[in-house]
Motif scaffolding. Sequence first.
Motif, short mmCIF file in Angstrom:
data_model
loop_
_atom_site.label_atom_id
_atom_site.label_comp_id
_atom_site.label_asym_id
_atom_site.label_seq_id
_atom_site.Cartn_x
_atom_site.Cartn_y
_atom_site.Cartn_z
N THR A 168 -3.46 3.55 -1.82
CA THR A 168 -3.60 2.85 -3.09
C THR A 168 -2.99 1.45 -3.00
O THR A 168 -1.94 1.27 -2.38
CB THR A 168 -2.90 3.63 -4.21
OG1 THR A 168 -3.52 4.91 -4.34
CG2 THR A 168 -2.97 2.89 -5.54
N HIS A 169 -3.63 0.49 -3.64
CA HIS A 169 -3.06 -0.85 -3.77
C HIS A 169 -1.98 -0.79 -4.86
O HIS A 169 -2.29 -0.80 -6.05
CB HIS A 169 -4.13 -1.86 -4.18
CG HIS A 169 -5.07 -2.23 -3.08
ND1 HIS A 169 -5.22 -3.51 -2.62
CD2 HIS A 169 -5.90 -1.47 -2.33
CE1 HIS A 169 -6.11 -3.54 -1.65
NE2 HIS A 169 -6.54 -2.30 -1.47
N ALA A 188 3.63 0.41 2.63
CA ALA A 188 3.38 -0.49 3.76
C ALA A 188 2.95 -1.84 3.24
O ALA A 188 2.23 -1.94 2.25
CB ALA A 188 2.30 0.09 4.67
N ILE A 189 3.39 -2.89 3.93
CA ILE A 189 2.82 -4.21 3.70
C ILE A 189 1.71 -4.35 4.73
O ILE A 189 1.96 -4.39 5.93
CB ILE A 189 3.86 -5.33 3.86
CG1 ILE A 189 4.96 -5.18 2.80
CG2 ILE A 189 3.20 -6.69 3.75
CD1 ILE A 189 6.06 -6.22 2.93
N SER A 190 0.48 -4.38 4.25
CA SER A 190 -0.66 -4.37 5.15
C SER A 190 -1.85 -5.04 4.47
O SER A 190 -1.68 -5.77 3.48
CB SER A 190 -0.97 -2.92 5.56
OG SER A 190 -1.87 -2.88 6.64
N SER A 191 -3.04 -4.77 4.99
CA SER A 191 -4.24 -5.45 4.49
C SER A 191 -5.09 -4.53 3.63
O SER A 191 -4.94 -3.30 3.64
CB SER A 191 -5.08 -5.93 5.68
OG SER A 191 -5.57 -4.82 6.41
N ALA A 192 -6.04 -5.13 2.93
CA ALA A 192 -6.97 -4.36 2.11
C ALA A 192 -7.84 -3.45 2.98
O ALA A 192 -8.18 -2.33 2.59
CB ALA A 192 -7.84 -5.30 1.28
N LEU A 208 0.84 -1.20 0.00
CA LEU A 208 0.00 0.00 0.00
C LEU A 208 0.87 1.25 0.00
O LEU A 208 1.94 1.28 0.60
CB LEU A 208 -0.90 0.02 1.24
CG LEU A 208 -1.73 -1.23 1.51
CD1 LEU A 208 -2.56 -1.05 2.78
CD2 LEU A 208 -2.64 -1.55 0.32
N GLY A 209 0.40 2.28 -0.67
CA GLY A 209 1.15 3.52 -0.69
C GLY A 209 0.41 4.59 -1.46
O GLY A 209 -0.82 4.54 -1.63
N HIS A 210 1.18 5.56 -1.94
CA HIS A 210 0.63 6.67 -2.72
C HIS A 210 1.05 6.50 -4.18
O HIS A 210 2.14 6.01 -4.47
CB HIS A 210 1.13 8.01 -2.20
CG HIS A 210 0.79 8.24 -0.75
ND1 HIS A 210 -0.46 8.64 -0.34
CD2 HIS A 210 1.55 8.11 0.37
CE1 HIS A 210 -0.46 8.77 0.98
NE2 HIS A 210 0.74 8.45 1.43
N MET A 211 0.20 6.93 -5.07
CA MET A 211 0.56 6.93 -6.49
C MET A 211 1.71 7.90 -6.71
O MET A 211 1.76 8.96 -6.08
CB MET A 211 -0.64 7.35 -7.33
CG MET A 211 -1.80 6.38 -7.27
SD MET A 211 -1.51 4.92 -8.28
CE MET A 211 -1.81 5.59 -9.90
N PRO A 212 2.65 7.56 -7.58
CA PRO A 212 3.71 8.51 -7.89
C PRO A 212 3.12 9.73 -8.58
O PRO A 212 2.01 9.69 -9.11
CB PRO A 212 4.63 7.73 -8.83
CG PRO A 212 3.74 6.70 -9.44
CD PRO A 212 2.77 6.32 -8.35
N SER A 213 3.85 10.83 -8.56
CA SER A 213 3.34 12.06 -9.16
C SER A 213 3.03 11.88 -10.63
O SER A 213 2.19 12.56 -11.20
CB SER A 213 4.34 13.20 -8.97
OG SER A 213 5.61 12.83 -9.52
#
Length: 356
Positions: free
Chosen positions: A225-226, A212-216, A97-102
């Motif tokens: 974002t996935h 992050a390695i995490s859950s849905a 999980l994270g943010h979309m790149p610019s």
Amino acid sequence: MAEKPVITFLGPKASYTHSAALSAFSEELYSLQAQSSIEDVFASVQSGSASAGVVPFENSSNGSVIFTLDLFADRDGRYPDILVTGEVYVAVKHCLLGHMPSHDSRTDSGKDFSSSPSEAKWKQPWRRSITSTPSTSGTVTPTQSAPEPGKCRTKPEHDISHIKKIYSHPQAWGQCKLFLNTYLKGVERQDVSSTSKAAEIVAQDTSGTSAAISSAIAAKLNNLTHLATGIEDVEGNSTRFFIIRKRDAVVVPSPSPSPSHKKHKSLVLFTVDHNRYGSFADALAVFKTFDLNLTSCNSRPAKHEMWQYVFFLEFEHARDSQGEEGGNVEMALQELKKFTKGLRFFGTWECRLSEA
């Protein structure tokens, strides 16, 4: 109206332990409270501020949770009354999980990569890793310890070349080795108390360069974002959680009993005379003598003396029609005292493996 009994769990909300707690305890009947560490869960149960607690004990692909084992070992005598009263299995499906790149080239409709020069395509590191041929896609570099490594089960869904740091619970690294070594090799990793805490940290990162390695569920809760889904190495990956309570506390119901659960489990801890040959073997023989099926064995440093260990043995057995431990368990414990030191019995619970 009477206050609801408190159930504590390793938080924050949306952690896998939270899911385990929800599957065992209805929020209509219990007040579920997140704790920042496994130690805090033990402390809340020992102090009586919580009726029960839920903690991770082992993962099907990465083994035992050493933080939990060390708390059960209780070398400082802080949790003398903790018992195990139940178990819960939760399927673990990890996501990056994270943010979309610019600028995410994969979703840029203004570029047609199918008609772009091949050389331009392969200048993008993320594209090199996720568009390789089927025979090599997802292949991890062979090493001396793993000369024939497997392939990871999934690919990134977006550009992840901007990721500079990954957060997760220590157990997650071992469960997602193939994906990490294939697509994020060399990226800094930071241990945190839980996978859901990792998602919280990434959600607050204004640079957008962490993941992050995490859950849905954590993705939805933190608006992340996935970047990749299903990154665990083994399909069917599962974690087992223990429900713990205080010895003299009012018994808190475990997950609903089922007539089909004919097997029960128990957990004991002990150490042996490390200077006497065959001392550990003598202890193990007791379980066979009394027809108790050993299902796991763990050890942790005893710490009071170098190179001495405490052993955790879990075993299956039957209960009689009244729901009490069969006589074999009590007789085995008495016999074990002859060959062990510091014997501690953590209780009996229904085996829920059939639900995993």
